[in-house]
Design a protein around this motif. Structure first.
Motif, mmCIF file in Angstrom:
data_model
loop_
_atom_site.group_PDB
_atom_site.id
_atom_site.type_symbol
_atom_site.label_atom_id
_atom_site.label_comp_id
_atom_site.label_asym_id
_atom_site.label_seq_id
_atom_site.Cartn_x
_atom_site.Cartn_y
_atom_site.Cartn_z
ATOM 1 N N TYR A 87 -16.404 36.958 -55.571
ATOM 2 C CA TYR A 87 -17.638 37.649 -54.978
ATOM 3 C C TYR A 87 -18.271 38.139 -56.309
ATOM 4 N N VAL A 88 -19.646 38.589 -56.111
ATOM 5 C CA VAL A 88 -20.401 39.134 -56.941
ATOM 6 C C VAL A 88 -21.354 40.206 -56.110
ATOM 7 N N GLU A 89 -21.130 41.255 -56.686
ATOM 8 C CA GLU A 89 -22.059 42.379 -56.116
ATOM 9 C C GLU A 89 -22.772 43.055 -57.289
ATOM 10 N N SER A 90 -24.049 43.456 -57.024
ATOM 11 C CA SER A 90 -25.035 44.015 -58.002
ATOM 12 C C SER A 90 -25.775 45.214 -57.341
ATOM 13 N N LYS A 91 -26.053 46.061 -58.283
ATOM 14 C CA LYS A 91 -27.137 47.283 -57.833
ATOM 15 C C LYS A 91 -27.834 47.539 -58.778
ATOM 16 N N ARG A 92 -29.243 47.372 -58.719
ATOM 17 C CA ARG A 92 -30.435 47.449 -59.379
ATOM 18 C C ARG A 92 -31.034 48.596 -59.357
ATOM 19 N N ILE A 93 -31.120 49.392 -60.332
ATOM 20 C CA ILE A 93 -31.826 50.448 -60.471
ATOM 21 C C ILE A 93 -33.056 50.555 -61.392
ATOM 22 N N GLU A 94 -34.486 50.509 -60.897
ATOM 23 C CA GLU A 94 -35.518 50.500 -61.535
ATOM 24 C C GLU A 94 -36.149 51.937 -61.313
ATOM 25 N N LYS A 95 -36.330 52.586 -62.720
ATOM 26 C CA LYS A 95 -36.769 53.985 -62.649
ATOM 27 C C LYS A 95 -38.129 53.960 -64.030
ATOM 28 N N ASN A 96 -39.035 54.109 -63.599
ATOM 29 C CA ASN A 96 -40.076 54.395 -64.723
ATOM 30 C C ASN A 96 -40.170 52.926 -65.489
ATOM 31 N N ASP A 97 -39.847 53.006 -66.710
ATOM 32 C CA ASP A 97 -40.077 51.599 -67.547
ATOM 33 C C ASP A 97 -38.546 50.987 -67.781
ATOM 34 N N THR A 99 -34.733 49.261 -66.417
ATOM 35 C CA THR A 99 -33.980 48.933 -65.311
ATOM 36 C C THR A 99 -32.456 48.742 -65.720
ATOM 37 N N PHE A 100 -31.924 49.256 -64.905
ATOM 38 C CA PHE A 100 -30.339 49.236 -65.039
ATOM 39 C C PHE A 100 -29.704 48.298 -63.839
ATOM 40 N N ILE A 101 -28.863 47.452 -64.255
ATOM 41 C CA ILE A 101 -28.110 46.696 -63.245
ATOM 42 C C ILE A 101 -26.843 46.712 -63.476
ATOM 43 N N THR A 124 -26.275 46.021 -67.302
ATOM 44 C CA THR A 124 -27.491 45.328 -67.877
ATOM 45 C C THR A 124 -28.402 46.734 -67.941
ATOM 46 N N ILE A 125 -28.958 47.109 -69.095
ATOM 47 C CA ILE A 125 -29.982 48.072 -69.445
ATOM 48 C C ILE A 125 -31.123 47.313 -70.144
ATOM 49 N N ASP A 127 -32.182 44.538 -70.434
ATOM 50 C CA ASP A 127 -31.841 43.079 -70.779
ATOM 51 C C ASP A 127 -30.553 43.069 -71.772
ATOM 52 N N ASN A 128 -29.942 44.362 -72.137
ATOM 53 C CA ASN A 128 -28.799 44.255 -72.805
ATOM 54 C C ASN A 128 -27.755 44.178 -71.998
ATOM 55 N N ASN A 129 -26.885 43.275 -72.192
ATOM 56 C CA ASN A 129 -25.411 43.446 -71.498
ATOM 57 C C ASN A 129 -24.376 43.970 -71.903
ATOM 58 N N GLU A 130 -23.728 44.476 -71.260
ATOM 59 C CA GLU A 130 -22.451 45.449 -71.912
ATOM 60 C C GLU A 130 -21.278 44.945 -70.811
ATOM 61 N N LEU A 131 -20.124 44.757 -71.077
ATOM 62 C CA LEU A 131 -18.774 44.547 -70.167
ATOM 63 C C LEU A 131 -18.365 46.022 -70.487
ATOM 64 N N THR A 132 -18.172 46.477 -69.249
ATOM 65 C CA THR A 132 -17.728 48.055 -68.823
ATOM 66 C C THR A 132 -16.448 47.848 -68.630
ATOM 67 N N SER A 133 -15.945 46.828 -67.804
ATOM 68 C CA SER A 133 -14.569 47.022 -67.539
ATOM 69 C C SER A 133 -14.125 45.252 -67.252
ATOM 70 N N TYR A 134 -12.621 45.535 -67.512
ATOM 71 C CA TYR A 134 -11.903 44.228 -67.318
ATOM 72 C C TYR A 134 -10.744 44.434 -66.774
ATOM 73 N N ARG A 135 -10.361 44.108 -65.562
ATOM 74 C CA ARG A 135 -9.262 44.405 -65.027
ATOM 75 C C ARG A 135 -8.418 43.070 -64.557
ATOM 76 N N PHE A 136 -7.208 43.135 -64.317
ATOM 77 C CA PHE A 136 -6.520 41.843 -64.101
ATOM 78 C C PHE A 136 -5.135 42.016 -63.454
#
Length: 144
Positions: A87-97, A99-101, A124-125, A127-136
């Motif tokens: 599965y892939v879930e996403s949430k985009r928030i656009e505020k002023n100039d 964009t956070f995904i 993603t802030i 267009d800069n991508n960060e890995l915030t969590s990796y669980r296994f």
């Protein structure tokens, strides 16, 4: 008096439009981008290119922790044989100039020794991508 009311209404609209926030959940473009981020992560993991993975983490302590966890996991599970994005879930928030995904991706991975259910989270802030969590989770996930 009517002119004053109209002026107040126009000023209010300008103020509120400047602070406009738009939220979008599971947009198809964002879902595809989440899949691409996941494919890149596992491609780097498969060839043991941890440096590319660690570039996605801004905090040095987190980089060290992730590197140790991945190395320990590779010893236990072996090498990647195949994977399936569940599965892939996403949430985009656009505020002023800005964009956070935020992405949450579930992946079933078949390693040479055991199988694992894994969850990746990216942010993603602008267009800069960060890995915030990796669980296994591989407890009891012995291969057939």
């Amino acid at each position: 008096m009517k002119g004053l009311n109209l002026c107040i209404v126009l000023i209010s609209m300008m103020i509120f439009s400047c602070n406009n926030t738009i939220e979008t959940v599971n947009d198809s473009v964002d879902i595809e981008k989440g899949k691409i981020l996941t494919e890149k992560f596992y491609a780097n993991l498969k060839v043991n290119d941890l440096e590319r993975i660690l570039k996605m983490i801004p905090n040095q302590k987190n980089k060290n922790d992730l590197k140790k966890a991945i190395e320990d996991k590779q010893i236990l599970l072996g090498s990647i044989e195949s994977k399936e994005i569940v599965y892939v879930e996403s949430k985009r928030i656009e505020k002023n100039d800005s964009t956070f995904i935020n992405y949450s991706i579930g992946v079933k991975v078949e390693y040479s020794n055991k199988n694992s259910e894994e969850i990746l989270e990216f942010k993603t802030i602008n267009d800069n991508n960060e890995l915030t969590s990796y669980r296994f989770n591989f407890e009891g996930a012995k291969r057939d």
